[in-house]
Scaffold this motif. Structure first.
Motif, short mmCIF file in Angstrom:
data_model
loop_
_atom_site.label_atom_id
_atom_site.label_comp_id
_atom_site.label_asym_id
_atom_site.label_seq_id
_atom_site.Cartn_x
_atom_site.Cartn_y
_atom_site.Cartn_z
N CYS A 103 44.42 32.24 45.34
CA CYS A 103 43.45 31.21 45.70
C CYS A 103 43.68 30.61 47.08
N LEU A 104 44.73 30.99 47.76
CA LEU A 104 44.97 30.44 49.09
C LEU A 104 43.80 30.78 50.02
N PRO A 105 43.42 29.87 50.90
CA PRO A 105 42.30 30.13 51.81
C PRO A 105 42.67 30.97 53.02
N VAL A 106 43.88 31.52 53.03
CA VAL A 106 44.34 32.37 54.14
C VAL A 106 44.84 33.69 53.58
N PRO A 107 44.85 34.74 54.39
CA PRO A 107 45.38 36.03 53.92
C PRO A 107 46.87 35.93 53.63
N VAL A 108 47.30 36.67 52.61
CA VAL A 108 48.72 36.74 52.25
C VAL A 108 49.16 38.20 52.36
N VAL A 109 50.20 38.42 53.14
CA VAL A 109 50.76 39.76 53.33
C VAL A 109 52.10 39.83 52.62
N ALA A 110 52.24 40.69 51.63
CA ALA A 110 53.50 40.87 50.92
C ALA A 110 54.29 42.00 51.55
N VAL A 111 55.59 41.78 51.73
CA VAL A 111 56.48 42.74 52.37
C VAL A 111 57.39 43.32 51.30
N LEU A 207 46.04 38.94 62.34
CA LEU A 207 45.12 38.21 61.46
C LEU A 207 45.02 36.74 61.86
N ALA A 208 46.14 36.17 62.30
CA ALA A 208 46.15 34.76 62.67
C ALA A 208 45.26 34.46 63.87
N LYS A 209 44.98 35.46 64.70
CA LYS A 209 44.15 35.27 65.88
C LYS A 209 42.66 35.36 65.57
N GLN A 210 42.31 35.82 64.36
CA GLN A 210 40.91 35.94 64.00
C GLN A 210 40.32 34.57 63.67
N THR A 215 37.54 34.80 58.45
CA THR A 215 38.61 35.48 57.72
C THR A 215 38.63 35.02 56.27
N TYR A 216 38.49 33.72 56.05
CA TYR A 216 38.47 33.19 54.69
C TYR A 216 37.29 33.73 53.90
N MET A 217 36.10 33.73 54.51
CA MET A 217 34.91 34.20 53.80
C MET A 217 34.99 35.69 53.52
N ALA A 218 35.61 36.45 54.43
CA ALA A 218 35.80 37.88 54.18
C ALA A 218 36.70 38.10 52.97
N GLY A 244 29.21 31.88 58.78
CA GLY A 244 30.24 32.27 59.75
C GLY A 244 29.83 32.10 61.18
N LEU A 245 28.49 32.11 61.43
CA LEU A 245 28.00 31.98 62.81
C LEU A 245 28.28 30.59 63.37
N SER A 246 28.49 29.61 62.50
CA SER A 246 28.65 28.23 62.97
C SER A 246 30.08 27.92 63.38
N GLU A 247 31.01 28.85 63.16
CA GLU A 247 32.42 28.57 63.47
C GLU A 247 32.65 28.50 64.96
#
Length: 247
Positions: A103-111, A207-210, A215-218, A244-247
């Motif tokens: 549910c986090l609003p940011v991508p999570v990358v597992a290593v 990803l952090a630069k997007q 990114t959240y909506m994707a 997304g156009l309003s960001e």
């Protein structure tokens, strides 16, 4: 939480830091292959809750210190008796690490390296992207221990690999190496162990630069795809593109 800060020990067994929008969340109990204690799970939930409201965090990298990502729950830890079935169910419902990660609003990358077992595999499957090594070992050994897969892991597993393969892993405890897990779709990207951390961080900083909203909506669009009809999904995708156009 501030935008940039050095590693801070949330407790023995867990560290969290943020740099340039990337949150590094590290399970830090290497002698136990990062097996989750009750206190570690509680602290992890607190950190995830804080991340959810911290705009400085754009991506989370979830990793384990030492030879393994996470060997699951520490089954040797003494636990107090549960007062009632009802309270136990309520507690476990609100102690769902997989749901908190998903549910986090940011991508999570597992290593992923070494052992990725049981609840550790739950954590990995809840992430949005998984980078692993060929030598990683992914498995659900719960049944042979008289337990069942919890935390929504079985549902996520079925969606990723299908019912037949999921049954082999959950019912028979089949162990996948990283290469097979990649072929099955459990591991998103496969890299050599010597390149694992660098590859994960490179992806995270990219990803952090997007744009954060896009990114959240994707992420939401992909995660909700299996739960919505084609018509509703198409409408949602269109609406998200307009927003997304309003960001």
């Amino acid at each position: 939480m501030s935008a940039d800060r050095p590693d801070q020990a949330a407790e023995p067994g867990m560290t969290f830091s943020v740099k340039d929008g990337v949150g590094l969340l590290t399970l830090d109990r290497p002698a136990k292959h990062n097996a989750l204690s009750t206190r570690m799970r509680s602290t992890l939930l607190e950190i995830l809750e804080a991340i959810g409201t911290d705009n400085s965090v754009r991506v989370v990298v979830l990793r384990g210190n030492g030879p393994s990502f996470c060997a699951g729950v520490d089954i040797k830890e003494a636990r107090p008796p549960e007062p009632s079935k009802r309270n136990a169910l309520w507690t476990r419902e609100h102690d769902n690490l997989g749901a908190a990660i998903g549910c986090l609003p940011v991508p999570v990358v597992a290593v992923l390296r070494g052992n990725v077992l049981g609840r550790g595999l739950d954590l990995a499957l809840a992430a949005d992207l998984r980078i692993g090594t060929p030598e990683a070992r992914l498995a659900y050994p719960e049944v042979e221990r008289g337990m069942i897969v919890g935390g929504g892991g079985a549902r996520r597993l079925v969606r990723l690999v299908g019912e037949s393969r999921a049954m082999d892993m959950v019912l028979c405890g089949k162990i996948l190496d990283g290469r097979t897990a990649h072929e099955w779709g459990l591991v998103t990207r496969l890299v050599d162990d010597s390149e694992l951390e660098e590859a994960a961080l490179a992806l995270a900083y990219r990803l952090a630069k997007q744009p954060a909203l896009a990114t959240y909506m994707a992420k939401v669009t992909v995660r909700s795809a299996l739960d919505a009809s084609a018509a509703v999904g198409a409408w949602t995708d269109s609406a998200f593109n307009v927003l997304g156009l309003s960001e």
